[in-house]
Design a protein around this motif. Sequence first.
Motif, PDB file in Angstrom:
ATOM      1  N   GLY A  72      -2.752   9.259  -5.932  1.00 45.65           N
ATOM      2  CA  GLY A  72      -4.138   9.639  -6.186  1.00 45.65           C
ATOM      3  C   GLY A  72      -5.153   8.649  -5.651  1.00 45.65           C
ATOM      4  N   GLU A  73      -4.699   7.656  -4.888  1.00 46.49           N
ATOM      5  CA  GLU A  73      -5.609   6.621  -4.390  1.00 46.49           C
ATOM      6  C   GLU A  73      -6.210   6.951  -3.030  1.00 46.49           C
ATOM      7  N   VAL A  74      -5.534   7.823  -2.274  1.00 49.24           N
ATOM      8  CA  VAL A  74      -6.000   8.154  -0.931  1.00 49.24           C
ATOM      9  C   VAL A  74      -6.190   9.652  -0.826  1.00 49.24           C
ATOM     10  N   ASP A  75      -7.355  10.060  -0.392  1.00 52.16           N
ATOM     11  CA  ASP A  75      -7.612  11.470  -0.147  1.00 52.16           C
ATOM     12  C   ASP A  75      -6.948  11.818   1.179  1.00 52.16           C
ATOM     13  N   SER A  76      -5.975  12.698   1.134  1.00 49.52           N
ATOM     14  CA  SER A  76      -5.188  12.984   2.333  1.00 49.52           C
ATOM     15  C   SER A  76      -5.905  13.908   3.312  1.00 49.52           C
ATOM     16  N   LYS A  77      -7.075  14.415   2.953  1.00 49.36           N
ATOM     17  CA  LYS A  77      -7.784  15.336   3.847  1.00 49.36           C
ATOM     18  C   LYS A  77      -8.976  14.686   4.532  1.00 49.36           C
ATOM     19  N   THR A  78      -9.550  13.697   3.893  1.00 47.59           N
ATOM     20  CA  THR A  78     -10.690  13.020   4.506  1.00 47.59           C
ATOM     21  C   THR A  78     -10.453  11.529   4.493  1.00 47.59           C
ATOM     22  N   PHE A  79     -10.796  10.898   5.599  1.00 53.51           N
ATOM     23  CA  PHE A  79     -10.601   9.461   5.733  1.00 53.51           C
ATOM     24  C   PHE A  79     -11.944   8.748   5.657  1.00 53.51           C
ATOM     25  N   HIS A  80     -11.893   7.513   5.219  1.00 51.40           N
ATOM     26  CA  HIS A  80     -13.093   6.691   5.109  1.00 51.40           C
ATOM     27  C   HIS A  80     -13.501   6.278   6.518  1.00 51.40           C
ATOM     28  N   ILE A  97      -3.908   2.786   6.594  1.00 52.77           N
ATOM     29  CA  ILE A  97      -4.127   3.834   7.590  1.00 52.77           C
ATOM     30  C   ILE A  97      -5.458   4.543   7.347  1.00 52.77           C
ATOM     31  N   ALA A  98      -5.747   4.800   6.071  1.00 54.02           N
ATOM     32  CA  ALA A  98      -6.954   5.549   5.728  1.00 54.02           C
ATOM     33  C   ALA A  98      -8.231   4.747   5.934  1.00 54.02           C
ATOM     34  N   TYR A  99      -8.184   3.443   5.682  1.00 49.97           N
ATOM     35  CA  TYR A  99      -9.402   2.640   5.679  1.00 49.97           C
ATOM     36  C   TYR A  99      -9.480   1.600   6.802  1.00 49.97           C
ATOM     37  N   GLY A 100      -8.359   1.305   7.441  1.00 51.28           N
ATOM     38  CA  GLY A 100      -8.357   0.242   8.433  1.00 51.28           C
ATOM     39  C   GLY A 100      -8.751   0.703   9.820  1.00 51.28           C
ATOM     40  N   HIS A 101      -9.118  -0.247  10.668  1.00 55.40           N
ATOM     41  CA  HIS A 101      -9.423   0.043  12.074  1.00 55.40           C
ATOM     42  C   HIS A 101      -8.112   0.314  12.827  1.00 55.40           C
ATOM     43  N   HIS A 102      -7.250  -0.678  12.851  1.00 56.73           N
ATOM     44  CA  HIS A 102      -5.933  -0.567  13.462  1.00 56.73           C
ATOM     45  C   HIS A 102      -4.917  -1.119  12.471  1.00 56.73           C
ATOM     46  N   VAL A 103      -3.718  -0.558  12.490  1.00 56.57           N
ATOM     47  CA  VAL A 103      -2.687  -0.945  11.519  1.00 56.57           C
ATOM     48  C   VAL A 103      -1.415  -1.343  12.243  1.00 56.57           C
ATOM     49  N   ALA A 104      -0.857  -2.485  11.854  1.00 52.49           N
ATOM     50  CA  ALA A 104       0.392  -2.973  12.431  1.00 52.49           C
ATOM     51  C   ALA A 104       1.475  -3.045  11.360  1.00 52.49           C
ATOM     52  N   THR A 105       2.707  -2.739  11.754  1.00 49.56           N
ATOM     53  CA  THR A 105       3.878  -2.861  10.880  1.00 49.56           C
ATOM     54  C   THR A 105       4.954  -3.632  11.647  1.00 49.56           C
ATOM     55  N   VAL A 106       6.035  -3.956  10.961  1.00 48.16           N
ATOM     56  CA  VAL A 106       7.179  -4.588  11.620  1.00 48.16           C
ATOM     57  C   VAL A 106       8.277  -3.542  11.772  1.00 48.16           C
TER      58      VAL A 106
END
Length: 380
Positions: free
Chosen positions: A204-212, A310-319
């Motif tokens: 319930g923390e991220v709205d999956s239809k609209t992004f910030h 993913i929802a709020y960041g500019h670019h996202v990195a993972t390992v």
Amino acid sequence: MFDLKKYLVCRIAPSEAGGVARLMKKLAKDAERNGIELVTGYQQKSIKNYIRNREYFKVLTEIIQRFLGDLVFNFRVSRISGVEVFCIHPQTLGFSRFIELISRNKKTYFYVMDNSFFCMMSYNYDPKMKMECLRCINNPINAYEQCYPFIVNCSRSDYIDFQNSLRRFSSKVHFLAQNQLQKELLIKVFGSNIVCDIVGLDTGEVDSKTFHKKRLPPIYDFVFHGAGHLAKGVEYFVELAELLPKHTFFIPLSQVDCEKVIGRIICAKNIIYQQCSWETGLKDAVLQARITINPSLWSAPIEGALLKSIAYGHHVATVETEFGYEKEVANDFNLIRLPLDKKKAAAILTKKIKDCEQKKDYIPMRNEVDKSIINFFSNC
């Protein structure tokens, strides 16, 4: 013939204190709407804070409330029999109690939050190689000597007993996986005949239809989004900072706590430390970061931290991992997948940082992310 009563059992009470507690906060409302009885433990308060503030009467009261809360929870769980029960987090529920619930109920749904179903550390992180670990896929006895049951205290032999029992009773369990690669791990452990559905994760923390889409001027080059745990990659992030002294790195932990986790003094001057949660500063840091890094080093399923990045960041990195959710959605969300080799990772980030002023193209979340697991359970 009337439907059997259904129970949702999790010792961790709904709150904002951690991933399971956040999930339970969402599920508690859904359970009530669907007529499912919620059985949770006592929501603990911080004894350390009471001691720090010299509120000793509250310390005594909290100890008593925890004791009584355990009695009530154990009593309620002991009376669940012959019905359908939905269980989350067997570590805190108690391994033996979890097996008892499976054995004496008509059907047990096991929503898999982490990898305790094959790894006693819950996060299958190799402490020697500092990477994703699959040593115990076939047998829990393969664990390193320094491995120990994580999150709750129990002996290695108790965990191995639990693992062997779960393998024996796997035909009575309806596994609920968060994503496809987690389902593949479950099949590797329990065989292809298990009943397993992919139901996603919805806290319930991220709205999956609209992004910030509001963008703040970046003030950090890199932000670490994760908990202070080796398996979550905090040491990996610190070592990147040490390799890239001209760039700014933000960690939502105090320096003391960070050093305690990685076991050494950190001398890098380009790291900004701030003890904060998502609500008290981390969200703002992600919004103001050129790249948010979620460097989990285990076969992590859907982590709330990654979804929020993913929802709020500019670019996202993972390992890069073999069975982590990040691998499954890397193309969907244009993730920057970093190698375990920190020098190579630093070179990739140095090149990428030049492009980070550009706007990020957003893609709607996959269906398994927005599907509520309680809706699956209530319709069974």
